[in-house]
Design a protein around this motif. Structure first.
Motif, mmCIF file in Angstrom:
data_model
loop_
_atom_site.group_PDB
_atom_site.id
_atom_site.type_symbol
_atom_site.label_atom_id
_atom_site.label_comp_id
_atom_site.label_asym_id
_atom_site.label_seq_id
_atom_site.Cartn_x
_atom_site.Cartn_y
_atom_site.Cartn_z
ATOM 1 N N UNK A 4 0.717 -0.974 -0.248
ATOM 2 C CA UNK A 4 -0.013 0.375 0.156
ATOM 3 C C UNK A 4 1.168 1.031 -0.230
ATOM 4 N N UNK A 5 2.130 1.400 1.289
ATOM 5 C CA UNK A 5 2.741 2.715 0.819
ATOM 6 C C UNK A 5 3.569 2.548 -0.489
ATOM 7 N N UNK A 6 4.001 1.623 -1.635
ATOM 8 C CA UNK A 6 4.429 1.582 -2.374
ATOM 9 C C UNK A 6 3.604 2.524 -3.257
ATOM 10 N N UNK A 12 1.591 9.328 -5.636
ATOM 11 C CA UNK A 12 2.167 10.693 -5.172
ATOM 12 C C UNK A 12 3.299 11.640 -6.384
ATOM 13 N N UNK A 13 4.256 10.194 -5.977
ATOM 14 C CA UNK A 13 5.096 10.561 -7.591
ATOM 15 C C UNK A 13 4.491 11.300 -8.562
ATOM 16 N N UNK A 14 3.713 10.594 -8.974
ATOM 17 C CA UNK A 14 3.399 10.850 -10.443
ATOM 18 C C UNK A 14 2.691 12.411 -10.378
ATOM 19 N N UNK A 15 2.433 12.399 -9.574
ATOM 20 C CA UNK A 15 1.318 14.102 -9.357
ATOM 21 C C UNK A 15 2.393 14.516 -9.324
ATOM 22 N N UNK A 51 11.063 18.294 -0.161
ATOM 23 C CA UNK A 51 11.759 19.759 -1.047
ATOM 24 C C UNK A 51 11.500 19.758 -1.879
ATOM 25 N N UNK A 52 11.211 18.534 -2.365
ATOM 26 C CA UNK A 52 11.187 18.377 -4.486
ATOM 27 C C UNK A 52 9.550 19.677 -4.770
ATOM 28 N N UNK A 53 8.614 19.173 -3.781
ATOM 29 C CA UNK A 53 7.671 19.183 -3.254
ATOM 30 C C UNK A 53 7.490 21.215 -3.521
ATOM 31 N N UNK A 54 8.086 21.076 -2.569
ATOM 32 C CA UNK A 54 8.480 23.008 -1.819
ATOM 33 C C UNK A 54 9.233 23.448 -2.943
ATOM 34 N N UNK A 55 9.654 23.192 -3.882
ATOM 35 C CA UNK A 55 10.411 23.748 -5.634
ATOM 36 C C UNK A 55 9.537 24.108 -6.151
ATOM 37 N N UNK A 56 8.527 23.030 -6.339
ATOM 38 C CA UNK A 56 7.027 22.879 -7.620
ATOM 39 C C UNK A 56 6.464 24.534 -7.173
#
Length: 108
Positions: A4-6, A12-15, A51-56
């Motif tokens: 489920x976590x995977x 999440x990554x695709x979004x 970090x990466x979503x914060x940059x976006x």
């Protein structure tokens, strides 16, 4: 980590990738360069997923305000990234610490 976590992680990554693809080309190019740099430098907090979503988020705000990407970060992408992670331990730091601890233990 269960299945489920995977699955949730992949969603999440695709979004996240979809958000990056929605950025204007200049922002997208700079984001991709920042991502490469950060994956190479390896701040430990990168795996926490903030970090990466914060940059976006930051880039989306820049787009909404009509600013160019270099107006936001300046001409040196690496320097901007270093500023983001300046107080964050990296995997290289952790590795160096482990080696130093082994040497201290072996010397005693």
């Amino acid at each position: 980590m269960g299945i489920r976590d995977i699955i949730e992680g992949k969603k999440y990554w695709r979004a996240h990738v979809a958000r990056v693809k929605a950025l204007p080309p200049d922002y997208r190019i700079v984001y991709e360069e920042m991502q490469k740099y950060l994956f190479k430098v390896g701040p430990i907090e990168l795996s926490e997923g903030k970090l990466l979503p914060g940059i976006v988020d930051f880039f989306e705000e820049g787009v909404a305000s009509g600013k160019g990407v270099l107006e936001l970060i300046g001409p040196d992408v690496a320097a901007f990234c270093d500023g983001l992670i300046k107080d964050s331990p990296t995997y290289a730091d952790a590795y160096q610490e482990a080696i130093s601890a082994k040497r201290r233990a072996a010397g005693q």
